[in-house]
Structure formats: C-alpha cells, structure tokens
Design a protein around this motif. Sequence first.
Motif, PDB file in Angstrom:
ATOM      1  N   SER A  50      47.232  11.364  33.393  1.00  0.00           N
ATOM      2  CA  SER A  50      48.319  11.917  32.712  1.00  0.00           C
ATOM      3  C   SER A  50      48.518  10.914  31.551  1.00  0.00           C
ATOM      4  CB  SER A  50      49.808  11.617  33.580  1.00  0.00           C
ATOM      5  OG  SER A  50      50.052  10.244  33.399  1.00  0.00           O
ATOM      6  N   ARG A 104      45.211  18.548  27.884  1.00  0.00           N
ATOM      7  CA  ARG A 104      45.442  17.126  28.092  1.00  0.00           C
ATOM      8  C   ARG A 104      44.137  16.277  27.819  1.00  0.00           C
ATOM      9  NH1 ARG A 104      46.285  16.062  34.015  1.00  0.00           N
ATOM     10  NH2 ARG A 104      48.314  17.052  33.813  1.00  0.00           N
ATOM     11  N   THR A 107      54.215   5.664  21.688  1.00  0.00           N
ATOM     12  CA  THR A 107      54.973   6.495  22.598  1.00  0.00           C
ATOM     13  C   THR A 107      55.250   7.857  22.093  1.00  0.00           C
ATOM     14  OG1 THR A 107      56.899   5.660  21.671  1.00  0.00           O
ATOM     15  CG2 THR A 107      56.136   4.551  23.622  1.00  0.00           C
ATOM     16  N   SER A 163      53.406  10.489  21.940  1.00  0.00           N
ATOM     17  CA  SER A 163      53.065  11.530  22.761  1.00  0.00           C
ATOM     18  C   SER A 163      53.544  11.783  24.178  1.00  0.00           C
ATOM     19  CB  SER A 163      51.469  11.731  22.764  1.00  0.00           C
ATOM     20  OG  SER A 163      50.959  11.749  21.690  1.00  0.00           O
ATOM     21  N   LEU A 164      54.363  10.893  24.506  1.00  0.00           N
ATOM     22  CA  LEU A 164      54.797  10.818  26.045  1.00  0.00           C
ATOM     23  C   LEU A 164      56.370  11.167  25.793  1.00  0.00           C
ATOM     24  CD1 LEU A 164      53.437   6.982  26.554  1.00  0.00           C
ATOM     25  CD2 LEU A 164      52.349   9.419  26.846  1.00  0.00           C
ATOM     26  N   ASP A 165      56.634  11.662  27.342  1.00  0.00           N
ATOM     27  CA  ASP A 165      58.124  12.101  27.496  1.00  0.00           C
ATOM     28  C   ASP A 165      58.897  10.620  27.752  1.00  0.00           C
ATOM     29  OD1 ASP A 165      58.347  11.318  30.762  1.00  0.00           O
ATOM     30  OD2 ASP A 165      56.341  11.637  30.131  1.00  0.00           O
ATOM     31  N   PRO A 166      60.312  10.759  27.637  1.00  0.00           N
ATOM     32  CA  PRO A 166      61.223   9.735  27.609  1.00  0.00           C
ATOM     33  C   PRO A 166      60.826   8.466  28.452  1.00  0.00           C
ATOM     34  CG  PRO A 166      62.342  11.618  27.106  1.00  0.00           C
ATOM     35  CD  PRO A 166      60.882  12.030  27.455  1.00  0.00           C
ATOM     36  N   ARG A 167      60.574   9.018  29.709  1.00  0.00           N
ATOM     37  CA  ARG A 167      60.571   8.085  30.964  1.00  0.00           C
ATOM     38  C   ARG A 167      59.404   7.110  30.731  1.00  0.00           C
ATOM     39  NH1 ARG A 167      61.806   9.418  36.985  1.00  0.00           N
ATOM     40  NH2 ARG A 167      60.028   7.795  36.979  1.00  0.00           N
ATOM     41  N   ASN A 168      58.250   8.015  30.414  1.00  0.00           N
ATOM     42  CA  ASN A 168      56.919   7.400  30.209  1.00  0.00           C
ATOM     43  C   ASN A 168      56.849   6.396  28.892  1.00  0.00           C
ATOM     44  OD1 ASN A 168      54.723   7.577  32.130  1.00  0.00           O
ATOM     45  ND2 ASN A 168      54.934   9.960  31.734  1.00  0.00           N
TER      46      ASN A 168
END
Lengths: 899, 225
Positions: free
Chosen positions: B142, A897, B168, B170-175
């Motif tokens: 995060s 990360r 966006t 690299s992010l999951d859908p919610r984030n």
Amino acid sequence: MRAGTWSYAALMAAREAARQKGRLLMVVLCLAVGFAAFAATYGFSSRVLNAVQAESRGLLGADASVSVQGLMPQALQERIQSDPAIAGLAQVVDFPTLGATGEGATEKARLLEVRAVEGAYPLQGRVVLQGGSTLAAALARGVVVEGALAQAWGLAVAPEGAVEAELLARGQALRLGGRVVPVAGIVEQDDARQASAFALGPRIYLGLPLARDLGLVTARARLSSRLLLNLRPGTEGEALPRLKALARSVSINPEGRPRPSGEAKARIQSHEEAAANPEGRPRPSGEAKARIQSHEEAAAQLAQPLRNLNRFIRQLGLLTLLLALLGSWAILAAFLDGRRRDAAILRCLGAPPELAHRSFGLLTAGLLLAGGALGTLLGLLAARWMPRALAELIPAALRGAAPGAPPILESLLALALLALMVAPALARLGATAPLALLRDGAEPPVPRRVALLAWGGAAALAAFLVLRNAPTLGAGLGTLIVLAVLLGTLAGLLRLQLGFFRRSAARMPLGLRLAFGQLGARPGVSTLVMSVMGLALFLLLAAHFVKADLVAPILQAKAGDGRPNVFLLDVQPKQVAQVRALAKRITGHELREAPLVRARLRAVAGRPVEEAAEQPKGDNGKEPSRGTQFRTREQNLTWRAKLGPAERLTAGRYWAEDGQPHAEFSLEEGFAKEIGARLGDELRFDVQGQEVRGTVTSLRRVNWQSLAPNFFIVAHPSLLSGAPALTIAALEAPDAPMRQALQSALARETPNVIVVDLAEVGAKVGRVLDLVNLVAAALATLMLASALLVLSASLLSSRLGRQRDVALLRTLGAGEPLLLRSLAWEFSLLGGAAALTAGTLAWIGSWLYARKVLDLPSEPSPWLALQLLGLAALLTLVVGFLGSWRALRAEPLAVLRGE
Amino acid sequence: MIQLDHVTKVFEAPGGERLTVLDAVDLLFPTGRAVAIQGPSGSGKSTLLALMAGLERTTEGRVVVDGQDLGALDERGRAAFRARRLGFVFQAFHLLQPFSALQNVAIAAEIAGVDRPLERAREVLRRVGLEGRLEHVPAQLSGGECQRVAIARAIVARPPILLADEPTGSLDPRNADGVFELLLELQRELGSTLVLVTHDPHLADRLQARVVLERGRIASTGGLA
Ligand SMILES: Nc1ncnc2c1ncn2[C@@H]1O[C@H](COP(=O)(O)OP(=O)(O)O)[C@@H](O)[C@H]1O
Ligand SMILES: [Mg+2]
C-alpha cells in the motif's frame, strides 16, 4: 563489496536478470532464432564447400583427368601413358543410352547414364557393391547398376552360369545396344556419383571392351571420354603443366585446314566406321579439344552451382538474423528505457554514476552472448541434418562430410551490430539529471554524436554483412536497396496513417481513435514491427511468386495440350524413317523434326571469337563472361525454310522461299545480344572443319514454352544442306504406358537414340525446386516467427505503459467491448498495413523479375498471396491480443498503485 | 550543519528563456534540527532539496555541508556524499519496481557501504513495522507501506542528514500521521538534521523550525537561530 566496482555491477546485473527472467528470456530466444537460422545455413553451405575440396579426389575418381568430347584420341592416350609421372591410369567413357529389362508386358525401358570403364577404376574414392564383390570382377561378367535403378526395376544379380535366355524376364539382365547383358553387381556406395538431381538417368557401369562390343561407343556428340590419372607423389607440380601442354597439342584440327564441302557426308560415314573401330580417332576441327583437370579444379567446377545455391540460402539466413537483431533490439531498448527510472533512483541513493552503465552493459552483453551461443549451437545441429534433407542436391560423397567451421566472425559482427544499436539506450540510462527524470519521466535525448555513431556504425555493419554474403556485389546492393525501399515505404505508410488520423480524428469512432493513439505513442516500435512483418511477408511472397513462375510452366507440360512431351535426340539420317514410323505406330502422332548441325562460331562481324577458356575457373578466378560462354560453346544450328509456329520476327526480314541459295542467318534476339551480333553482321562458323559464312538478316523471338524444337541459330537451307546433320524430334505421347512402349521399341531398334521424357524431367526439376523452396520457405517462416516475436516483445516491453492506459480508461468508465475494439483496430492497422505493402512490393518485384529477367509471361496468382496475407494479418491480431491480455486483465488499482 | 550561501538556481527552458527558481537564498540548518520548508507549489522547495542533496548544481552561490562545499566535489564525490551522509524520502516513494522491500533497502545499504547490508536492512524494516512484508514488491504494497520502505531505505546507513520532499503528500491522513511520526522518531534516534517539505501547517508546527519560500525567495524563517 564496493558499489563502485565491476563485481558489484555484475551482482546488480545478476539480480536484474533474476527479477526480469521472462522478458530477458525473450531477448535470448529472439536472438537464438536468428543465430540458429544463420548458423544453420552458413554451417551447411561451408560444410558442403569444404567437403567438395576435401573429397575432390573421390569426386573426380583420380588425381587428375584428361577429358575430350567424343572418343579419346589414340595418340594422346599413348603419349600420356608413357609420361613418367603417371602412377595409375583408367579410361572412362560416359554417354547416355536407352536400356530395358523385362519381357512382354513387364518390359521397362528408359534412358540410362552409362559409364564404361577400363583399368583400375576408380583410382580414388570407392565404388562399393552389394554382397562385397569388386567392381572389376563384376564388370568382367556383365553390367553393374545403381541401387536406385535396381530398386525401381526390381533388378537382381544374375547367378553364375544362368541361361541367358531367361535372364531378361527375371530382371537379371538389361537389354543394351540390342543385346542382353547380365546384371553382375548392384552399387551400394559410389563416391564419384554426383547428385542425382543433375543426372539424366540412373547410372550403370560397363567394361569398356563390352561397351565397344555392344556398339555403344561411337563418335557421338553426347559421348565424353576421360583418362583418369594418378600421379607419382610429389610430381604433381611439374607434371600437370606438361600434361596440359600435351592436351593442347592434340586439340588442333589434324588436317590443319578447312576441308571442301561435300566431304561432310563422308564424315558421317567415318563416324559410323568409328563405331566399328573401337580404338577411336580424334574428331576433326576444334571439337576434339582435350582438357586436363586436376582434382582441385574439378572440385571448383562442381562447387560453383553449389556455391550459388549456398549463397542464396545464406543470404536468407542472414536476413533472418538481421530481423532477429531488430527484434532483440526492440526488446532490449524498451527494457533499458524502462529501467531508466530505477537507474535515476539509484543515483539519488548515492550510487556512483557508472554503476548503471556497467550493470546494464554487463547484462546486455550476457544476453547477447547467451542468445548468440544458444542460436549458433542449435543452428549447427540443424546444419548436420540439412544434408540429409537435401540429399538429392548433394553428391553422395559429401553427405557424411565433416561440418564446416561455425561462422565466428559473422556472428561476432552481428553481436557487435546489436551492441551498437543498443548503445544509445544504454547511454541514456545514466545521461540525465536523476531528479528531472523522476519528476515526470521526461525522455532524455541521446547525445547526437552517440546516436549518429551508433546508428551509422550499425547500418554500415549490416550493409557489410549483407554484401559479404551476397553471391555478387550487384545482388548484395539489390538486397540493400530492396531493404531500404521496404523499410522506407513502411515507415512512410505509418506516417501517412498517423497524419490521416490527426486530420480526421474527431470523426472517428472512439475505438479507432484509441488504437491510433497507441500506434502514435510508440511510432518507433510500430514502424519496426511493421517493417519486420513486412520484410518477412515480402520474402515469403516473393519466393512463392518466383516458384509459381519458374516451376509452373515445366510442371504444366502435361500431355494432351498439343505440346510435345517426349524428345528424341541424335537420330541418325538412316534411322529417321524408321523412328518416324515407330512413333506414328505407337502414339498416333507425327514427329516434329528438325535437323541439327553442330558447329563452332569463329567470327562475328569480322571479329574473331576468343579461344574458349581452357579451364573452368576455380575459387577466386573469374568466370568467363556470359558473352564469352555463349560465343565459345558448341552451337546447335538448324535450317528452316519458313518461320516455325512458335516464332515471330522482331527485326529484319525472313528469307523468301524462292528456291535460290541465300547466305543468311536468323538469330534469336536474346542470343544475338549475348554474342554481340546485330542485323547485317556476318557470322562465320566452323562446321566440322568446313567454313560456313552468312549474314544475319532477321531476329526472332521464340516462345520456348511451346516446347517445339527451336534453335538460337537458324540458317537458310542452302547454307547447311551438305553438312552432317542429326535429327532431333519432338512428339506427343499423352500417357505413360505409351511413353514406356515407345522407349522399349527404341531401345530395341535404335538404342543410340536418346529419349527425354519431359514428365520425368519436370518431376525432377520440380523436386529440386521444391527442396530449394522448402529451405526458402522454412527461413521465411522463421522470419515471420521472428517478426511475431518482435511484436510480442514490443507488447511485453510496453506492457506497463499499456497497463496504465487501460487502467486509466477503465477508471474513466471504459467498458470491455471498447477496449477490445481498440485493440482489434490497432493490430489490424499494424498487420494490415505491413501485409498490404509487402504484398504489393513482392508482386511488383516478382512480376518485374519474371518479365525482365526470365522473359516469361508472368501472372503471379493473387489467390495464395491473399491467403498468406490474410493469415499474417490474423496472426498479428492473435499475437497482439495475447500480448495485451495481461494489460487488459490487470486490476486497474494495482497498476496505478505500482506506478 | 548545512549552509546555503547566496544560492541562485536558474533553469533554462527549452525555448531559451531563463527561469530563476531560487534567487540568492541564504540559509543555515544547524545540526540535529528538524526544519519544515513551506511555500506554494512552484516556489522552489524541491529544487532547494535537490541542491542540498548534490543532485543539482547551483547556478551561483555555495552549498556547504559540515564544512564540505558540494560544488567543489565531482560527480563521483557527490554520489559518495549522498550514499554515506544523506537519506532522501520522496513524495512518490520511488522504489525500485522489480525488487522486493528487503532488496530495495539492502541495495541502498550496499551502495552506502554498510556492513552486512541484508541484516541491517531486515533490522530497519522491522523498525518501521514491515517485518511481515519483506518479500513484497512495491506493486504489492500500500502507499503507506511503500513510504515506510522508502524511510527504511533512507535511514539504513544512519545518515546525519535526512531530506524529505512532501513524504506524506500521497497518503491518506491516518497513514500520513504514522509516517510523519516515524520520521520524527527516527530523526531523534539518529540525531540527524531533518529538512522536510510539507504543505500541511499542522505537521510544520510540530517541527522545531520553519522556512517559507515564495517565488524563489525566503519569505520568512523561524527557529533556525
Ligand atoms: N529541470 C528543470 N527544468 C526547468 N524548470 C524546472 C526544472 N526543475 C524545476 N523547474 C521549475 O522550477 C520551479 C520550481 O520547482 P520546484 O522546486 O519543484 O517547486 P516546488 O517543489 O516548490 O513545487 C517550477 O516552476 C519548475 O517548473
Ligand atoms: Mg516539489
């Protein structure tokens, strides 16, 4: 604060430093170790040399001295005394003699260095006695002894008016020259006392009249006389040349021509007469050469051996510094490369292009200065302590001397060197288009010109530093060549390893494959770590091997192996039978005798021998060449009908035992080379005014380790039979009480005979070498420490990369055992290769050194070497594991990360 | 207003071959508009953004921002332009690793010459909802939080132009949704021009205009006039 200003760059540097404390502290520490080693050795050596100059008067005990081998010619003394420039005068006669104390079972005897003085001795410097009495007052009563001797023999000052008969038993008197002399003083401080390691024995002072009375001041070879002079202020410039001319004028053979043979016997008689004639008279032939020496010249002479020792130590200090520079470079370069990404981000945010250069440049400069200053400070503190640790090598007057100036120029050059090495990494910080860098962390190339300039400059500076601090140009070049070979071999070895890996990777276990992957991923750092480790090990081992070769034969000269361990010098012809009987009675062994004739070499193959250099050369003057030294010094000749047991011929033929006279010489082959003589050459000697000619008909090699009396020059017996000869003898005296009894007996019956106890000499030499070795070993250990620092630094700086690799492997399902195995392989390969190369090179190097330079049958013991190498490999492994610990422990997800 | 005039970008590969990444592109982004750039991977979207940010130079053609030709500026001038007039958000966040969230934003503010950078940084971090994370370093945040820091960093100097390269991705859908909404809100608040590269057609739909690139050419545009 504007982003384009220097102050903003400084603020960023400070923030960076605050955030990266651990890693940057490592740079400072690494540098400090190197600079400390360098400053300590340098400070120590310049301190001693400065002190020699500053204390030169105290060391000589006067402004100037006139010295002769043997007795001071009366004429010379009178003419000097009447010189108008003389403000003070003292006469000093130095010679060894046997002395004893105690009686019966408590009797102790040994060789002592006598200094017989007359006049206002010392003219300069101080001789302080315990209890506050003055030297002159004490000498009027008896003998003054060195503190160490008083302690060893339990001597005490004899009370006024004590009964002489009881003094010896109470340790309040010495037996000297067959008489009892009360102890009148014990020395507390003596500025003129040279380092005890270079002395034959403890020093005692006698009044010159008393010494003559005791029959000790005879015209013997091992006696030297000096007139110590104080000059009127301001007259030194004109008086010294005049006195020198005066000294030269008495150096001529008073007869002015060679005397016929047969008179030689009479010479010995006259020597013995000379003992009865305390005024002394010039010795015939060139031996009475008087030499005048100013205190500066005396200091320069003393400084020479110290300077060589210093240069050796300094060279090791410099190498430690260079290692530390390499280490610091590894950390700094890795650190700067790691900051490239952030520099690119700052550029994307609109930071001016020079911000990164400036802030990281300032940070680097700060680290360099901090490390350099801290190390220099620590080093100078250590230099204060070193003279005390090396007390035996340094004359008393120098131990409290003021410290030398810190090596400012050298240190600044070293910092500049490191700055040059770091320059390419700094240049790379802002060199690339920021986006390209962020895209995939591509390695931006360093502009060729920058790289060439930086590395070329750094190499040149390093070479300059090594050469500047080398004892000789040759030694400096040698050091550079060894360094280059070592680094080249190690780099080549790593390349071979990696090449081998590429070819056979598929068949290797996974752990080994991963290890090679790590090594190959950072070939530069891997080579560096290997080189630094290798260099440190090489020096440690070389020092060990040389010590083993040099010292072992001396220390092994124990009794009972058939080799002699006691030497008797200056046995006069009429004493030979008496000494022979005495030795046989006490030790049960026969004396091994050889006649000794002193002579000067006048010509080699018709070429006259140059005049001996008048003065030992000072600081910047050239030393006379070895050949000149060998030709012009006083030669010891012997005659021998047959080859000795420890000799063998290497060229020519040894003379036949046919009862005929032969005008022939046999030379030791190395000596022949030094004086430039070959088979068939004619040698011309001056033996106490008589000319002796002969042809070199054979060359010999001598096994000096046999310790039997052996000589460079052996003459046919017929050549020297009439010459005045003393006898030297060697014998076996297996145990210490036996040697003590022998010395006591000789002290009583033939006190002029000099006894050299090899066990004692060996112990002394061993102690000196131990000290030198201690310094060398301390430095080599520092080097090993800096090598390990480099290793852990490189691990630290590659931690992020390693962490990512470990994290990836873990997410791919690699277990702990596999990771540990791969680490073990990696560091074993690294440490093992370094240790093996260094060990092999050190072994070959010291073997060559011992064989070719020292001419010893060398067998460097592989055992200790193996232990050392094993230890080094183990240390590498341990440091490697410790350094990788955090990478192993890190949470894989956090690592990925954080990317 | 960002104007691209016949912009061509050619990269030279190490082998010497020339790769035309953008081929005579003409575009005009009106001030205050939110525009999506779409196109398959490798079509030149990121290169286009880099040219507009003055991080790359055009091979041919001009990039003019509010009347200023970026090609006429030197290295220093373009840096100053980025610092004062531009906010950039990357797919991979690209935060300064050793520094805390607050420091990351404050340093950007300092470089832009913002008054009282630390206070301003606190303020924008509160605005993106990270008042509880000021002293965390990137490794302790995060992905969504990292991108919020990056957005705070981009807007700290109130730039008239915001460039975002797959923010966006690299992010999951919610984030991803949250970050996207935040960007849009801030763009509206500041009245900035937003150029946003995205693969997500739903996100693109919510912007006022779109440009579709294909192999370095404009395949279609909509809503730019
Ligand atoms: N610095 C560079 N050197 C060479 N080729 C590059 C460079 N930057 C980008 N490219 C190439 O240009 C093309 C377009 O890249 P990019 O603009 O990143 O595409 P996108 O963002 O649309 O995926 C790719 O084929 C890429 O390989
Ligand atoms: Mg892209």
